[in-house]
Design an enzyme around this catalytic site. Structure first.
Site, PDB file in Angstrom:
ATOM      1  N   THR A  15      20.290 -38.971 -37.768  1.00  0.00           N
ATOM      2  CA  THR A  15      20.478 -39.694 -39.026  1.00  0.00           C
ATOM      3  C   THR A  15      21.959 -39.946 -39.263  1.00  0.00           C
ATOM      4  OG1 THR A  15      18.489 -38.667 -39.881  1.00  0.00           O
ATOM      5  CG2 THR A  15      20.001 -39.609 -41.515  1.00  0.00           C
TER       6      THR A  15
ATOM      7  N   THR B 291      36.303 -37.438 -30.371  1.00  0.00           N
ATOM      8  CA  THR B 291      35.927 -36.658 -29.191  1.00  0.00           C
ATOM      9  C   THR B 291      34.545 -37.087 -28.708  1.00  0.00           C
ATOM     10  OG1 THR B 291      37.232 -34.780 -29.948  1.00  0.00           O
ATOM     11  CG2 THR B 291      35.493 -34.307 -28.353  1.00  0.00           C
TER      12      THR B 291
ATOM     13  N   HIS C  61      39.430 -39.659 -39.310  1.00  0.00           N
ATOM     14  CA  HIS C  61      40.330 -38.791 -40.089  1.00  0.00           C
ATOM     15  C   HIS C  61      41.802 -38.945 -39.722  1.00  0.00           C
ATOM     16  CE1 HIS C  61      41.176 -35.372 -37.201  1.00  0.00           C
ATOM     17  NE2 HIS C  61      40.197 -35.983 -36.573  1.00  0.00           N
TER      18      HIS C  61
ATOM     19  N   CYS D 295      45.091 -29.234 -31.865  1.00  0.00           N
ATOM     20  CA  CYS D 295      44.075 -28.467 -31.135  1.00  0.00           C
ATOM     21  C   CYS D 295      44.652 -27.236 -30.461  1.00  0.00           C
ATOM     22  CB  CYS D 295      43.408 -29.331 -30.082  1.00  0.00           C
ATOM     23  SG  CYS D 295      42.977 -30.923 -30.712  1.00  0.00           S
TER      24      CYS D 295
HETATM   25  N1  PLP Z   1      42.293 -38.307 -29.173  1.00  0.00           N
HETATM   26  C1  PLP Z   1      43.507 -38.195 -29.711  1.00  0.00           C
HETATM   27  C2  PLP Z   1      44.644 -38.953 -29.114  1.00  0.00           C
HETATM   28  C3  PLP Z   1      43.711 -37.382 -30.820  1.00  0.00           C
HETATM   29  O1  PLP Z   1      44.927 -37.262 -31.347  1.00  0.00           O
HETATM   30  C4  PLP Z   1      42.607 -36.674 -31.365  1.00  0.00           C
HETATM   31  C5  PLP Z   1      42.778 -35.761 -32.512  1.00  0.00           C
HETATM   32  O2  PLP Z   1      43.634 -34.933 -32.522  1.00  0.00           O
HETATM   33  C6  PLP Z   1      41.365 -36.826 -30.763  1.00  0.00           C
HETATM   34  C7  PLP Z   1      41.235 -37.656 -29.677  1.00  0.00           C
HETATM   35  C8  PLP Z   1      40.157 -36.102 -31.268  1.00  0.00           C
HETATM   36  O3  PLP Z   1      39.738 -36.683 -32.453  1.00  0.00           O
HETATM   37  P1  PLP Z   1      38.535 -36.048 -33.277  1.00  0.00           P
HETATM   38  O4  PLP Z   1      39.109 -34.896 -33.995  1.00  0.00           O
HETATM   39  O5  PLP Z   1      38.065 -37.127 -34.194  1.00  0.00           O
HETATM   40  O6  PLP Z   1      37.504 -35.655 -32.306  1.00  0.00           O
END
Ligand code: PLP
Length: 380
Positions: free
Chosen positions: A238, A73, A202, A325
């Site tokens: 950092t 993100t 992750h 999400c």
């Molecule tokens: N973009 C996509 C296509 C994702 O599937 C995700 C996670 O669900 C993200 C962005 C966001 O990743 P992060 O949790 O590392 O911010």
């Protein structure tokens, strides 16, 4: 009781044992700050440099083109807002696809609130944007196009190479959110033709809390956070040394075996699909039948709510109805809606995503549980 079969690798993956082993010394004895001039600091800085090389190698990039971030993100926010800030005043138009993750959609909307014009290009019934619709959206004042590499809910892959041909010809920047494809598919930034690419640790066996942005050399990009000079001032603060080491270790773990990993994921995913399709008349696949992540199966179960089905099997199967999400809310997925999937079919959708550690017996057991629960629900 057995632990539930984990079929939610698109939400997050476990940390691979090799990754954890690589990280632990940087949480214990090598705890220095990479900015410190003494030996502990140098040790940490060297580890960050090695990780940068490993992530760059996975993407076919140069190490100086990798900016470590806290997550995908953050990488996508830096890409969109940082590129927007670096644009001359005459370039105030942005193009995104209708199926972007909020990590891209929300900063795009933020830019719109700040006076940018935003064009959202539609997708077809399989979740793919047409190259023509991107071409039609481009204007003299277009600064940036952001189209995800692979969709998190249905797994559909986008024609990034063909979009890059359009944007390059017109001097427009191209960003792709590759959070779901890095570590699952072999990809190279030059073959894709992108200027900016987001990575999520992750999603491929590194820990949560670390990501990266690939920034092609020469790409205009301004900071969105301000502080000290880490990450060439693009991500001050950092460094998360252990997390970055973990990201590097995950990249090194993924890279040599990507074709075999892809084939293995696809085999287990397709086994799951066959088992479900054989036993559930009217089961419908959401997403592109071929141009899709090898591990992702999004299917609509007829006559039931996908959420209720997953609730019924919660002790045996851990999966999601869509993006992690929004998995708490009973709203129709924006991705499925953008694909023109009606409310009833969308309500029955379940996203099943397999991973490195998923075995054949796991998918058999999960499929048996899902079929039995579906039968009970439609009979009730
Ligand atoms: N973009 C996509 C296509 C994702 O599937 C995700 C996670 O669900 C993200 C962005 C966001 O990743 P992060 O949790 O590392 O911010």
């Amino acid at each position: 009781m057995n632990a539930p079969v984990y079929l939610d690798f698109n939400a997050t993956t476990p940390v691979a044992p090799e990754v954890l082993e690589a990280m632990l010394p940087y949480l214990r004895e090598h705890f220095g700050n990479p900015s410190s001039a003494h030996s502990l600091g140098r040790r940490a800085a060297e580890a960050v440099a090695v990780a940068r090389e490993r992530v760059a190698a996975l993407l076919g990039a140069r190490s100086g083109e990798i900016v470590f971030t806290g997550c995908a993100t953050e990488a996508s926010n830096l890409a969109l807002i940082g590129a927007a800030r670096a644009m001359p005043p005459g370039k105030r138009h942005l193009v995104v696809s209708a199926v972007e993750h909020p990590a891209v959609m929300a900063p795009a909307q933020q830019l719109r609130e700040q006076g940018w014009e935003l064009t959202v290009v539609p997708v077809d019934a399989a979740g793919r944007v047409s190259v023509q619709s991107v071409a039609d959206a481009l204007r003299a004042d277009t600064a940036l196009v952001s189209v995800m590499h692979a969709n998190n809910e249905v797994g559909t892959l986008q024609p990034i190479e063909a979009i890059a041909e359009l944007t390059r010809r017109r001097g427009i920047l191209l960003h792709t959110d590759a959070a779901q494809s890095v570590g699952k598919l072999a990809l190279a930034v030059d073959a894709l033709g992108v200027d900016l690419l987001s990575v999520a640790g992750h999603k491929f066996y590194a820990p949560k809390g670390v990501g990266a942005l690939y920034v092609r050399t020469g790409t205009p990009l301004q900071a969105v956070l301000f502080g000290a000079e880490q990450e060439r001032c693009l991500r001050p603060g950092t460094e998360n040394v252990a997390g970055i080491v973990g990201l590097g270790a995950a990249a090194a773990l993924a890279q040599p075996g990507l074709p075999q990993l892809r084939d293995g994921l696809r085999q287990r995913r397709d086994l799951l699909h066959e088992h479900l399709a054989r036993n559930i008349p009217g089961l419908l696949l959401n997403g592109h039948p071929e141009e899709r992540l090898p591990n992702t199966l999004n299917v609509s179960f007829p006559g039931v709510s996908g959420r209720a089905l997953l609730h019924a099997v919660a002790d045996s199967v851990a999966a999601s109805v869509g993006s992690a999400c929004h998995s708490e809310h009973d709203v129709v997925s924006g991705v499925l809606a953008a694909m023109g999937i009606g409310a009833a079919r969308a309500a029955g959708a379940v996203r099943l995503s397999v991973g490195r550690t998923t075995r054949e017996e796991d998918v058999q057991r999960a499929a048996d549980c899902l079929v039995a629960a579906w039968r009970r629900m439609v009979a009730a």
